[in-house]
Design an enzyme around this catalytic site. Structure first.
Site, PDB file in Angstrom:
ATOM      1  N   ARG A 223      -1.665   8.293 -29.884  1.00  0.00           N
ATOM      2  CA  ARG A 223      -2.569   7.145 -29.975  1.00  0.00           C
ATOM      3  C   ARG A 223      -2.853   6.875 -31.448  1.00  0.00           C
ATOM      4  NH1 ARG A 223      -1.386   5.924 -25.531  1.00  0.00           N
ATOM      5  NH2 ARG A 223      -2.671   5.959 -23.659  1.00  0.00           N
ATOM      6  N   HIS A 271       3.712  -0.221 -29.671  1.00  0.00           N
ATOM      7  CA  HIS A 271       3.310   0.573 -28.489  1.00  0.00           C
ATOM      8  C   HIS A 271       4.358   0.384 -27.381  1.00  0.00           C
ATOM      9  CE1 HIS A 271      -0.415   2.593 -26.573  1.00  0.00           C
ATOM     10  NE2 HIS A 271       0.651   2.890 -25.847  1.00  0.00           N
TER      11      HIS A 271
HETATM   12  C1  GLV Z   1       0.728   4.399 -22.796  1.00  0.00           C
HETATM   13  O1  GLV Z   1       0.405   4.562 -23.927  1.00  0.00           O
HETATM   14  C2  GLV Z   1       0.357   5.246 -21.709  1.00  0.00           C
HETATM   15  O2  GLV Z   1      -0.683   5.924 -21.769  1.00  0.00           O
HETATM   16  O3  GLV Z   1       1.113   5.291 -20.721  1.00  0.00           O
END
Ligand code: GLV
Length: 308
Positions: A223, A271
């Site tokens: 993260r 992401h």
């Molecule tokens: C993405 O970041 C997830 O938590 O699947």
């Protein structure tokens, strides 16, 4: 009895179609459509709806549609309602691809070659055998373990670090705070796949970077909150770190003009490392519902004390 899906609406419609075949007795609603709220027993959500449990008073299980659960406010979820992380194979397969891609890019000097191409420069860098490039993985859950196994298959020496002791064949496993300096000292490429918790927030910081061998590089697919961005920039600019691949940032996206965007030694992806795959996710959800009704232990059940 119904399931409510609240995340990417396009994939929600795929969930709905798949569940219509696999569990025809389970009506599925894709947010903002909810059907009769009192009939909703299962919630599969990314960002939980406001006042989720007052709105859906008969909820029995809450699923995170992703691997992470840091987007949930645990205090708003009564303890008797299980919160379950998405442990479906699609997430780990795509994460393993991303980690492999990033490690090989760093190992094979892709950041240098991208800069050389922009400068119209033809400059060969001597190859280093995989056996000499030490890889370290922070976080040895499903994703970390799968990444370690794949990386070891290339011949990289792989070690891992986790909060509590783990054993993975072919991987040197370290556990706990005291083992961290020794672990970090042996990582030429450090990969973060930890959950974001109050303990791991800001984990990737100047102190930790200083423990890595000079010129090491970083892959963050955990993260954005794990990383102190200013410390990364300082470490890259001093040469303590030689490159970084970031799939996550804080905030997402970074504001225009943020120095990480333009940094020549940083690769950023939006992401995109991994995505829940509807085909396999619905199987996991149905299996979890079945186990719940049989009173069996649930895989992926979040320990709220631990934070994941
Ligand atoms: C993405 O970041 C997830 O938590 O699947």
């Amino acid at each position: 009895m119904a399931l409510l899906y609240k995340a990417d609406p396009t994939r929600g419609l795929e969930w709905k179609a798949l569940l219509a075949t696999k569990a025809p007795d389970l009506p599925v609603h894709v947010w903002p459509e909810t059907g009769d709220p009192a009939a909703v027993r299962y919630l599969a959500v990314w960002e939980p709806p406001p006042e989720m449990l007052t709105r859906f008073p008969n909820a029995e299980i809450v699923f995170s549609v992703g691997a992470g659960v840091d987007q949930f406010d645990f205090s708003a979820l009564p303890a008797h309602i299980p919160l379950v992380r998405m442990l479906e194979p699609g997430i780990s397969e795509s994460m393993v691809e991303y980690i492999t891609l990033s490690v090989l890019a760093l190992h094979r000097n892709l950041i240098d070659y991208i800069a050389d191409k922009a400068a119209e420069r033809w400059k060969l860098i001597r190859l280093m055998p995989a056996a000499q490039r030490r890889i370290g993985v922070l976080g040895l859950g499903r994703l970390g373990e799968a990444a370690c196994r794949k990386l070891a298959s290339f011949g990289f020496p792989v070690s891992g670090w986790s909060r509590s002791p783990r054993e993975i064949e072919g991987v040197t496993c370290h556990a706990g705070e005291a083992a961290l300096p020794g672990f970090l000292a042996g990582c030429d490429i450090l990969i973060c796949l930890m959950p974001l918790t109050p303990e791991t927030r800001g984990f990737l910081n100047a102190t930790r970077f200083a423990m890595l061998p000079k010129g090491a590089s970083l892959v963050n697919a955990g993260r954005g909150g794990h990383l102190i961005q200013q410390d990364l920039l300082a470490a890259l600019n001093s040469g303590q770190l030689s490159g970084a691949v970031l799939d996550v940032t804080d905030p997402e996206p970074l504001p225009k003009g943020h120095p990480l965007w333009a940094h020549p030694r940083v690769i950023i992806t939006p992401h995109a490392a991994s995505m829940t795959r509807p085909e396999t996710a619905v199987d996991f959800v149905l299996e979890t519902i079945r186990r719940h009704h049989q009173g069996l232990p649930l895989e992926g059940l979040v320990d709220r004390q631990r934070g994941y």
